[in-house]
Design a protein around this motif. Structure first.
Motif, PDB file in Angstrom:
ATOM      1  N   LYS A  78       0.817  -1.206   0.000  1.00 46.73           N
ATOM      2  CA  LYS A  78       0.000   0.000   0.000  1.00 46.73           C
ATOM      3  C   LYS A  78       0.856   1.263   0.000  1.00 46.73           C
ATOM      4  O   LYS A  78       1.695   1.466   0.875  1.00 46.73           O
ATOM      5  CB  LYS A  78      -0.924   0.012   1.222  1.00 46.73           C
ATOM      6  N   PHE A  79       0.603   2.110  -1.009  1.00 46.19           N
ATOM      7  CA  PHE A  79       1.278   3.400  -1.130  1.00 46.19           C
ATOM      8  C   PHE A  79       0.242   4.516  -1.017  1.00 46.19           C
ATOM      9  O   PHE A  79      -0.882   4.383  -1.494  1.00 46.19           O
ATOM     10  CB  PHE A  79       1.968   3.539  -2.490  1.00 46.19           C
ATOM     11  N   VAL A  80       0.660   5.626  -0.407  1.00 44.25           N
ATOM     12  CA  VAL A  80      -0.144   6.840  -0.426  1.00 44.25           C
ATOM     13  C   VAL A  80       0.703   7.938  -1.056  1.00 44.25           C
ATOM     14  O   VAL A  80       1.845   8.171  -0.632  1.00 44.25           O
ATOM     15  CB  VAL A  80      -0.594   7.263   0.989  1.00 44.25           C
ATOM     16  N   ILE A  81       0.161   8.579  -2.075  1.00 45.48           N
ATOM     17  CA  ILE A  81       0.880   9.642  -2.779  1.00 45.48           C
ATOM     18  C   ILE A  81       0.082  10.932  -2.666  1.00 45.48           C
ATOM     19  O   ILE A  81      -1.078  10.984  -3.061  1.00 45.48           O
ATOM     20  CB  ILE A  81       1.088   9.297  -4.264  1.00 45.48           C
ATOM     21  N   PHE A  82       0.691  11.954  -2.096  1.00 47.60           N
ATOM     22  CA  PHE A  82       0.099  13.287  -2.116  1.00 47.60           C
ATOM     23  C   PHE A  82       0.579  13.953  -3.391  1.00 47.60           C
ATOM     24  O   PHE A  82       1.783  14.171  -3.576  1.00 47.60           O
ATOM     25  CB  PHE A  82       0.507  14.080  -0.870  1.00 47.60           C
ATOM     26  N   SER A  83      -0.362  14.230  -4.278  1.00 48.65           N
ATOM     27  CA  SER A  83       0.017  14.562  -5.644  1.00 48.65           C
ATOM     28  C   SER A  83      -0.559  15.889  -6.103  1.00 48.65           C
ATOM     29  O   SER A  83      -0.670  16.834  -5.340  1.00 48.65           O
ATOM     30  CB  SER A  83      -0.396  13.414  -6.570  1.00 48.65           C
ATOM     31  N   GLY A  84      -0.929  15.948  -7.382  1.00 51.72           N
ATOM     32  CA  GLY A  84      -1.333  17.201  -7.998  1.00 51.72           C
ATOM     33  C   GLY A  84      -0.303  17.651  -9.008  1.00 51.72           C
ATOM     34  O   GLY A  84      -0.386  18.751  -9.552  1.00 51.72           O
ATOM     35  N   ALA A  88      -1.120  -1.172  -4.354  1.00 51.79           N
ATOM     36  CA  ALA A  88      -2.422  -0.552  -4.059  1.00 51.79           C
ATOM     37  C   ALA A  88      -2.135   0.908  -3.742  1.00 51.79           C
ATOM     38  O   ALA A  88      -1.530   1.221  -2.708  1.00 51.79           O
ATOM     39  CB  ALA A  88      -3.085  -1.241  -2.878  1.00 51.79           C
ATOM     40  N   VAL A  89      -2.527   1.801  -4.631  1.00 57.05           N
ATOM     41  CA  VAL A  89      -2.107   3.196  -4.552  1.00 57.05           C
ATOM     42  C   VAL A  89      -3.291   4.110  -4.252  1.00 57.05           C
ATOM     43  O   VAL A  89      -4.298   4.082  -4.958  1.00 57.05           O
ATOM     44  CB  VAL A  89      -1.442   3.643  -5.870  1.00 57.05           C
TER      45      VAL A  89
END
Length: 247
Positions: free
Chosen positions: A2-8, A25-26
């Motif tokens: 499991k990855f969490v990406i703060f993006s934009g 799982a992103v």
């Protein structure tokens, strides 16, 4: 995994898709519905939209094996909150940084929008603001008639322009990045003397803006990036792959 990406950003969108293709799982967190639209849909990628405080960020990263901060180079407050949330939840964090651009000769460079606006107070002529709607309050004291903000075509952007006293005829509501030719055309069309920008790097069209300013004899005014530590895209992707056991 499991990855969490703060993006934009372009880099965040690319990373999310690459990791999902490898079986990760992103979860991608973006601040606005516009960011959600830009992110789009992809198998294995879940998108959360909306501005988050530290508590919401903690809930978003909870249970993740890695968090990647791929927010814009100038989103300093967001990055600080992400770091705090990950520290509280004991989640490993990588900061994905865009490569900085070389400062063109003759550019006026400032540490903040407020400093750039103070310098512009002693000048005359049209100012093309390619800095985003958030910076408009700093430039409002120059007088709305001088300002030509290039902002995203969103209701919130138009409201920010109105609050800064910018006439409707001066608002350039367009989605970038833009070619050198279009930058030059806008500069000539609106008789621009000063082009104010941030260093958005190659993917943010900084080179095209700098080249257009040089070609038209327009003064480039650069707001310097906040200083921070991080890794480039390839190094971040490599670490993610290694965590997933990919060669």
């Amino acid at each position: 995994m499991k990855f969490v990406i703060f993006s934009g950003t372009t880099e965040g969108r690319r990373l999310s898709r690459e990791l999902a293709r490898l079986g990760g799982a992103v979860t991608v967190c973006v601040a606005t519905e516009y960011g959600r639209e830009e992110q789009g849909e992809a198998p294995g990628v879940t998108v959360l939209s909306g501005r988050m405080d530290e508590g919401a960020m903690r809930r978003a990263v909870s249970g993740a094996e890695l968090c990647v901060d791929a927010t814009h180079p100038y989103a300093a407050q967001a990055s600080r909150t992400i770091r705090a949330a990950c520290a509280e939840e004991k989640i490993p964090l990588l900061r994905l940084l865009r490569e900085e651009s070389e400062v063109p000769a003759g550019a006026e460079v400032f540490a903040s929008a407020r400093e750039a606006a103070q310098w512009l107070k002693h000048t005359r002529g049209g100012v093309l603001l390619a800095t985003g709607a958030k910076e408009l309050p700093a430039f409002a004291p120059l007088g709305g008639e001088r300002l030509y903000p290039r902002v995203l075509p969103l209701a919130s952007s138009l409201a920010a322009c109105a609050a800064a006293g910018v006439p409707s005829r001066n608002i350039l509501a367009l989605q970038g990045p833009f070619s050198q030719e279009l930058n030059e055309a806008l500069i000539r069309q609106y008789h621009i003397r000063y082009l104010v920008t941030k260093d958005g790097g190659r993917t943010g069209g900084f080179g095209e803006k700098a080249a257009a300013a040089q070609a038209t004899g327009t003064q480039l005014v650069l707001i310097r990036r906040p200083r921070e530590d991080g890794l480039g895209y390839d190094a971040v992707f490599k670490q993610c792959r290694e965590m997933m056991g990919c060669r």
